[in-house]
Design a protein around this motif. Structure first.
Motif, short mmCIF file in Angstrom:
data_model
loop_
_atom_site.label_atom_id
_atom_site.label_comp_id
_atom_site.label_asym_id
_atom_site.label_seq_id
_atom_site.Cartn_x
_atom_site.Cartn_y
_atom_site.Cartn_z
N GLN A 136 35.22 79.36 93.83
CA GLN A 136 34.38 78.50 94.66
C GLN A 136 33.97 77.24 93.89
N GLU A 185 35.00 73.41 95.09
CA GLU A 185 33.97 72.39 95.30
C GLU A 185 34.21 71.17 94.42
N ARG A 200 34.98 67.43 95.83
CA ARG A 200 34.13 66.31 95.42
C ARG A 200 34.98 65.17 94.84
#
Length: 168
Positions: free
Chosen positions: A92, A96, A100
């Motif tokens: 995870q 992320e 980003r």
């Protein structure tokens, strides 16, 4: 009454009388206090009557859901392992981070594209916007025009099309 109430040895006069009076009032309240159990009604299902259906505790729909149970189980496992609640699984965190970075790259590319437009491209965009605005204004004027003018313009268009076809 003075025998039942403990009064400090230095208490005299009005102070002593107030202590005795308040102590006696308290003891009267304690004696006259009704049994709370007698005032409360007891539910019928406590009697053990077999004809009555005993109420069951309702299930919480949130706790009964599979997702809640799985989340709770995962939290318990993480707690047993010593992992904090705020630490995320590695997958995870990586996803992320990638998401980003991708958003940042897209923003940079958009900014660069805006900066790199030549003056010629900018002028073309301005003209295109002006032409679009003029077309919108003409459409609004045509909508407000009387019906016979609209029909006449349609007839002109069809007449020019048929005349052009004859030439070909």
């Amino acid at each position: 009454m003075d025998d039942q109430v403990r009064i400090p040895p230095g208490a005299t006069g009005l102070y002593r009388a107030m202590l005795v009076k308040s102590a006696s009032m308290y003891s009267e309240i304690q004696r006259e206090r009704p049994d709370i159990e007698n005032l409360m009604t007891h539910p019928d299902y406590m009697d053990g009557n077999p004809d009555l259906i005993k109420p069951k505790k309702l299930l919480n729909p949130v706790r009964a859901s599979k997702s809640h149970q799985e989340l709770h189980r995962e939290l318990l496992m993480n707690h047993k392992r010593g992992l904090g609640v705020e630490s995320k699984p590695e997958l995870q965190r990586v996803l992320e981070h990638r998401r980003r970075n991708q958003l940042m790259r897209q923003r940079k590319e958009e900014e660069e594209a805006k900066k790199l437009k030549s003056p010629f491209e900018q002028e073309l965009l301005k003209r295109q916007q002006r032409l679009d605005q003029l077309e919108r204004e003409q459409e609004k004027q045509e909508e407000n025009a009387p019906e016979f003018i609209k029909v006449r313009e349609n007839l002109r268009r069809t007449a020019t099309v048929t005349g052009a076809e004859k030439v070909v």
